[in-house]
Design an enzyme around this catalytic site. Structure first.
Site, mmCIF file in Angstrom:
data_model
loop_
_atom_site.group_PDB
_atom_site.id
_atom_site.type_symbol
_atom_site.label_atom_id
_atom_site.label_comp_id
_atom_site.label_asym_id
_atom_site.label_seq_id
_atom_site.Cartn_x
_atom_site.Cartn_y
_atom_site.Cartn_z
ATOM 1 N N LEU A 6 52.871 121.089 54.028
ATOM 2 C CA LEU A 6 54.156 121.787 53.947
ATOM 3 C C LEU A 6 55.003 121.054 52.918
ATOM 4 O O LEU A 6 55.256 119.844 53.047
ATOM 5 C CB LEU A 6 54.846 121.789 55.307
ATOM 6 C CG LEU A 6 56.281 122.329 55.376
ATOM 7 C CD1 LEU A 6 56.327 123.794 54.983
ATOM 8 C CD2 LEU A 6 56.860 122.141 56.773
ATOM 9 N N GLY A 9 61.244 122.584 48.502
ATOM 10 C CA GLY A 9 61.794 122.553 47.151
ATOM 11 C C GLY A 9 60.774 122.829 46.073
ATOM 12 O O GLY A 9 60.651 122.073 45.111
ATOM 13 N N SER A 12 60.752 125.026 41.463
ATOM 14 C CA SER A 12 60.722 124.523 40.096
ATOM 15 C C SER A 12 60.408 123.027 40.106
ATOM 16 O O SER A 12 60.334 122.399 41.161
ATOM 17 C CB SER A 12 62.073 124.760 39.402
ATOM 18 O OG SER A 12 63.096 124.022 40.054
ATOM 19 N N GLY A 13 60.231 122.477 38.921
ATOM 20 C CA GLY A 13 60.146 121.039 38.751
ATOM 21 C C GLY A 13 59.010 120.357 39.478
ATOM 22 O O GLY A 13 57.905 120.893 39.621
ATOM 23 N N GLY A 15 58.507 119.684 42.621
ATOM 24 C CA GLY A 15 58.010 120.325 43.825
ATOM 25 C C GLY A 15 57.003 121.410 43.524
ATOM 26 O O GLY A 15 55.990 121.551 44.224
ATOM 27 N N SER A 138 64.324 108.732 45.034
ATOM 28 C CA SER A 138 64.798 108.560 43.664
ATOM 29 C C SER A 138 64.865 107.069 43.417
ATOM 30 O O SER A 138 64.941 106.273 44.359
ATOM 31 C CB SER A 138 66.195 109.175 43.516
ATOM 32 O OG SER A 138 66.842 108.746 42.340
ATOM 33 N N TYR A 151 75.388 110.535 46.152
ATOM 34 C CA TYR A 151 73.951 110.780 45.985
ATOM 35 C C TYR A 151 73.146 109.534 46.345
ATOM 36 O O TYR A 151 72.212 109.582 47.164
ATOM 37 C CB TYR A 151 73.672 111.196 44.542
ATOM 38 C CG TYR A 151 72.209 111.381 44.220
ATOM 39 C CD1 TYR A 151 71.513 112.497 44.675
ATOM 40 C CD2 TYR A 151 71.517 110.453 43.446
ATOM 41 C CE1 TYR A 151 70.170 112.673 44.382
ATOM 42 C CE2 TYR A 151 70.178 110.624 43.139
ATOM 43 C CZ TYR A 151 69.511 111.741 43.608
ATOM 44 O OH TYR A 151 68.179 111.911 43.310
#
Length: 274
Positions: A6, A9, A12-13, A15, A138, A151
């Site tokens: 599973l 996101g 795009s990108g 994911g 990140s 963030y």
């Protein structure tokens, strides 16, 4: 590697790439996104790779919706062997510029949603005696950065949660890892929340930071490379808690992890707003 994955996101990108690469590796992939009408690029990439994906709706800020999605996957596929928490959103602004609603939104998307979805899949993994939870954080989960207060705060939180969980989960055969990309060429930048554009005391500092960020993203790692690194973590034969997607990300994270008094990071990031 057989099994059910599973992934959040995936419109795009990184994911998108990770979902397709996991399907290439032999997993049945449930590729989720907030708006399935945006699945065109994902379906095109899957077709080009000769793989099929089960595309479903999932919003990581909607707890009842997440529960319904997991229940549906378990009903249709029988189990979840791999969870890739990839959905996230950036935010630019220093403390005074941030509304508390913005701070809460960052926590909801980048931390609380990840925690909630992880909790939903853990019982099945624990009972099966195996599973993998991979959370894309990140380098901002290890290095605090100017104008990324909310963030980085959320990313630090999710890394702390996952590192605490990892040693308990592994007793039940579940591997918990984080993947730390640096700058990646993707739609992520376009989705970053920004402070209001009005004159203020931080204008010059913010302009310097944004110029530095623009330069970093102009030479960013490709989403294909970063997504491949995520898939590699999810299918690795040996366990590691912390993964980076590029040598640059490894060097950047290492700067913080070896920084006992914090001055090494502050010395580096001070130059970003000069």
């Amino acid at each position: 590697m057989p099994g059910i994955a599973l992934v959040t996101g995936t419109s795009s990108g990184m994911g998108l790439v990770a979902a397709v690469d996991l399907a290439r590796a032999g997993l049945t992939v449930v590729a989720t996104m907030r708006d399935p009408q945006r699945a065109g690029a994902l379906r095109k990439a899957a077709a080009a790779a000769g793989v099929e994906l089960d595309v479903r709706q999932l919003d990581v800020t909607d707890e009842p919706g997440m529960a319904a999605c997991v229940e549906g996957v378990l009903r249709d596929h029988g189990r979840i062997d791999v969870l890739v928490n990839n959905a996230g959103r950036g935010c630019v602004g220093t403390a005074e510029q941030l509304s508390m609603d913005t701070v809460r939104e960052q926590l909801e998307v980048n931390y609380l949603g990840v925690v909630a979805l992880t909790k939903l899949v853990l019982p099945g993994m624990r009972e099966a005696g195996s599973g993998r939870v991979v959370t894309v954080t990140s380098v901002g989960g290890a290095v605090g950065q100017p104008f990324a207060d909310a963030y980085c705060g959320a990313k630090f939180a999710v890394e702390g949660f996952m590192q605490s969980l990892a040693v308990v989960a592994e007793r039940f055969g579940v591997w918990v890892s984080v993947v730390e990309p640096a700058a990646v060429a993707s739609d992520f930048v376009g989705n970053v929340a920004r402070p209001p554009e009005e004159p203020g005391p931080y204008d010059g500092l913010l302009a310097a930071y944004l110029a530095r960020s623009q330069a970093a993203f102009s030479s960013a790692q490709s989403a294909a490379d970063a997504g491949a690194a995520i898939a590699a973590c999810a299918t690795a034969e040996t366990f590691a808690f912390r993964w980076q997607t590029s040598p640059g990300a490894t060097a950047f994270v290492g700067m913080s992890l070896a920084d006992l008094d914090g001055e090494r990071v502050l010395g580096a990031t001070r130059t970003w707003i000069s």
